[in-house]
Design a protein around this motif. Structure first.
Motif, PDB file in Angstrom:
ATOM      1  N   UNK A  34       1.260  -1.315  -0.148  1.00 14.33           N
ATOM      2  CA  UNK A  34      -0.254  -0.136  -0.054  1.00 14.33           C
ATOM      3  C   UNK A  34       0.905   1.566  -0.049  1.00 14.33           C
ATOM      4  N   UNK A  35       2.485   1.137   0.459  1.00 17.17           N
ATOM      5  CA  UNK A  35       2.744   2.637   0.305  1.00 17.17           C
ATOM      6  C   UNK A  35       3.179   2.767  -0.559  1.00 17.17           C
ATOM      7  N   UNK A  36       3.326   1.994  -2.487  1.00 18.79           N
ATOM      8  CA  UNK A  36       3.725   2.066  -3.282  1.00 18.79           C
ATOM      9  C   UNK A  36       3.269   3.249  -4.354  1.00 18.79           C
ATOM     10  N   UNK A  37       2.212   3.471  -3.843  1.00 18.33           N
ATOM     11  CA  UNK A  37       1.599   4.710  -4.608  1.00 18.33           C
ATOM     12  C   UNK A  37       2.122   6.080  -4.196  1.00 18.33           C
ATOM     13  N   UNK A  38       2.290   5.966  -3.067  1.00 19.37           N
ATOM     14  CA  UNK A  38       3.042   7.379  -2.352  1.00 19.37           C
ATOM     15  C   UNK A  38       4.498   7.473  -2.352  1.00 19.37           C
ATOM     16  N   UNK A  39       4.745   6.163  -2.676  1.00 22.59           N
ATOM     17  CA  UNK A  39       6.691   6.848  -2.161  1.00 22.59           C
ATOM     18  C   UNK A  39       7.087   6.910  -4.374  1.00 22.59           C
ATOM     19  N   UNK A  40       5.871   6.140  -5.100  1.00 21.75           N
ATOM     20  CA  UNK A  40       6.178   6.999  -6.860  1.00 21.75           C
ATOM     21  C   UNK A  40       6.249   8.599  -6.882  1.00 21.75           C
ATOM     22  N   UNK A  41       4.485   8.706  -6.356  1.00 20.14           N
ATOM     23  CA  UNK A  41       4.681   9.885  -6.027  1.00 20.14           C
ATOM     24  C   UNK A  41       6.176  10.833  -6.344  1.00 20.14           C
ATOM     25  N   UNK A  42       6.532  10.787  -4.493  1.00 20.59           N
ATOM     26  CA  UNK A  42       7.694  11.498  -3.719  1.00 20.59           C
ATOM     27  C   UNK A  42       8.925  10.552  -4.921  1.00 20.59           C
ATOM     28  N   UNK A  43       9.100  10.005  -5.279  1.00 20.71           N
ATOM     29  CA  UNK A  43       9.831   9.126  -6.024  1.00 20.71           C
ATOM     30  C   UNK A  43      10.512  10.100  -6.739  1.00 20.71           C
ATOM     31  N   UNK A  44       9.423  11.026  -7.995  1.00 20.43           N
ATOM     32  CA  UNK A  44       9.222  11.790  -9.246  1.00 20.43           C
ATOM     33  C   UNK A  44       9.067  13.350  -8.968  1.00 20.43           C
ATOM     34  N   UNK A  45       8.734  13.521  -7.612  1.00 19.07           N
ATOM     35  CA  UNK A  45       8.650  14.961  -7.124  1.00 19.07           C
ATOM     36  C   UNK A  45       9.103  15.114  -5.463  1.00 19.07           C
ATOM     37  N   UNK A  46       9.726  15.743  -5.223  1.00 15.12           N
ATOM     38  CA  UNK A  46      10.553  16.185  -4.307  1.00 15.12           C
ATOM     39  C   UNK A  46       9.546  16.059  -3.481  1.00 15.12           C
ATOM     40  N   UNK A  47       8.730  16.558  -2.788  1.00 11.46           N
ATOM     41  CA  UNK A  47       7.281  17.103  -1.799  1.00 11.46           C
ATOM     42  C   UNK A  47       5.980  17.193  -2.337  1.00 11.46           C
ATOM     43  N   UNK A  48       4.964  16.587  -1.269  1.00 11.03           N
ATOM     44  CA  UNK A  48       4.307  17.076  -1.491  1.00 11.03           C
ATOM     45  C   UNK A  48       2.898  17.157  -0.510  1.00 11.03           C
ATOM     46  N   UNK A  49       1.766  17.431  -1.063  1.00 12.91           N
ATOM     47  CA  UNK A  49       0.661  17.469   0.030  1.00 12.91           C
ATOM     48  C   UNK A  49       0.170  16.473   0.029  1.00 12.91           C
ATOM     49  N   UNK A  50      -0.503  15.948   1.112  1.00 10.19           N
ATOM     50  CA  UNK A  50      -1.304  15.134   1.154  1.00 10.19           C
ATOM     51  C   UNK A  50      -2.256  14.885  -0.244  1.00 10.19           C
ATOM     52  N   UNK A  51      -3.390  16.199   0.156  1.00 12.09           N
ATOM     53  CA  UNK A  51      -4.022  16.444  -1.295  1.00 12.09           C
ATOM     54  C   UNK A  51      -3.548  16.112  -2.660  1.00 12.09           C
ATOM     55  N   UNK A  52      -2.208  16.403  -3.214  1.00  7.06           N
ATOM     56  CA  UNK A  52      -1.481  16.131  -3.736  1.00  7.06           C
ATOM     57  C   UNK A  52      -0.548  15.204  -4.278  1.00  7.06           C
ATOM     58  N   UNK A  53      -0.819  14.291  -3.246  1.00  2.99           N
ATOM     59  CA  UNK A  53      -0.886  12.992  -3.647  1.00  2.99           C
ATOM     60  C   UNK A  53      -1.699  12.105  -3.120  1.00  2.99           C
ATOM     61  N   UNK A  54      -2.712  12.112  -2.821  1.00  2.00           N
ATOM     62  CA  UNK A  54      -3.455  11.090  -3.199  1.00  2.00           C
ATOM     63  C   UNK A  54      -4.111  11.805  -4.603  1.00  2.00           C
ATOM     64  N   UNK A  55      -4.275  13.067  -5.127  1.00  2.00           N
ATOM     65  CA  UNK A  55      -4.636  13.558  -6.316  1.00  2.00           C
ATOM     66  C   UNK A  55      -3.456  12.327  -6.863  1.00  2.00           C
ATOM     67  N   UNK A  56      -2.432  12.701  -7.357  1.00  4.48           N
ATOM     68  CA  UNK A  56      -1.698  11.521  -8.154  1.00  4.48           C
ATOM     69  C   UNK A  56      -1.195  10.616  -7.652  1.00  4.48           C
ATOM     70  N   UNK A  57      -1.141  10.130  -7.028  1.00  6.62           N
ATOM     71  CA  UNK A  57      -1.663   7.826  -6.758  1.00  6.62           C
ATOM     72  C   UNK A  57      -2.650   7.557  -7.010  1.00  6.62           C
ATOM     73  N   UNK A  58      -3.306   8.534  -7.588  1.00  9.68           N
ATOM     74  CA  UNK A  58      -4.649   7.626  -7.428  1.00  9.68           C
ATOM     75  C   UNK A  58      -5.615   7.323  -6.141  1.00  9.68           C
ATOM     76  N   UNK A  59      -5.164   7.510  -5.206  1.00 15.78           N
ATOM     77  CA  UNK A  59      -6.214   6.594  -3.450  1.00 15.78           C
ATOM     78  C   UNK A  59      -6.758   7.960  -3.126  1.00 15.78           C
TER      79      UNK A  59
END
Length: 157
Positions: A34-59
């Motif tokens: 379950x960590x993978x979508x979050x890690x993938x987003x943060x591996x591509x961009x240095x940081x993100x808000x919770x809302x951005x993580x949710x949107x970019x990770x599709x969760x």
């Protein structure tokens, strides 16, 4: 007796997630799928808000919030106050999280190859079927479909 859609989906997730979890364990990683979508987003961009993580990770945002909390507890993420008023939570990989990336990426490549192989064995590729089901349900949600079916049943009785 034919299993319902929900039962089939839960069983499919158990089969897939169980194997992926075992692959992480075999690679010596204490890591949850379950960590993978979050890690993938943060591996591509240095940081993100919770809302951005949710949107970019599709969760969903609640799922992102829960996952980030677990990952922070395990030392994989750093969470700091951000935004103009400091109310946003900005998330980034911790040094420990960054160290895991090469090993995770190797696992992800193996998982993708396995998924591609599974798709090739099926009459209809699972990845395409799931993408189509998601798109159709985003146009007309399952709850709406259930309500319509209930109305039709009530009108026939």
């Amino acid at each position: 007796m034919k299993q319902g859609l929900g039962t089939q989906l839960r069983h499919l997730i158990e089969l897939l997630d169980g194997a992926v979890l075992q692959a992480y364990m075999d690679a010596g990683l204490d890591y949850r799928p379950r960590y993978t979508p979050v890690i993938r987003v943060l591996a591509q961009q240095q940081s993100a808000t919770i809302g951005q993580l949710a949107e970019l990770a599709g969760i969903t945002q609640p799922a992102a919030t829960q996952t980030v909390a677990l990952m922070k507890k395990e030392g994989l993420l750093l969470v700091v106050a951000g935004g103009e008023d400091g109310r946003q939570r900005v998330v980034r990989l911790s040094p420990q999280g960054e160290l895991l990336l090469p090993r995770l990426q190797a696992c992800w490549q193996a998982t993708k190859r396995a998924a591609d192989g599974l798709d090739a064995e099926l009459a209809f590729p699972l990845s395409a079927c799931l993408a189509q089901a998601i798109a159709v349900l985003e146009q007309r949600p399952f709850g709406e479909r259930i309500r319509e079916a209930s109305k039709k049943l009530q009108s026939t009785t």
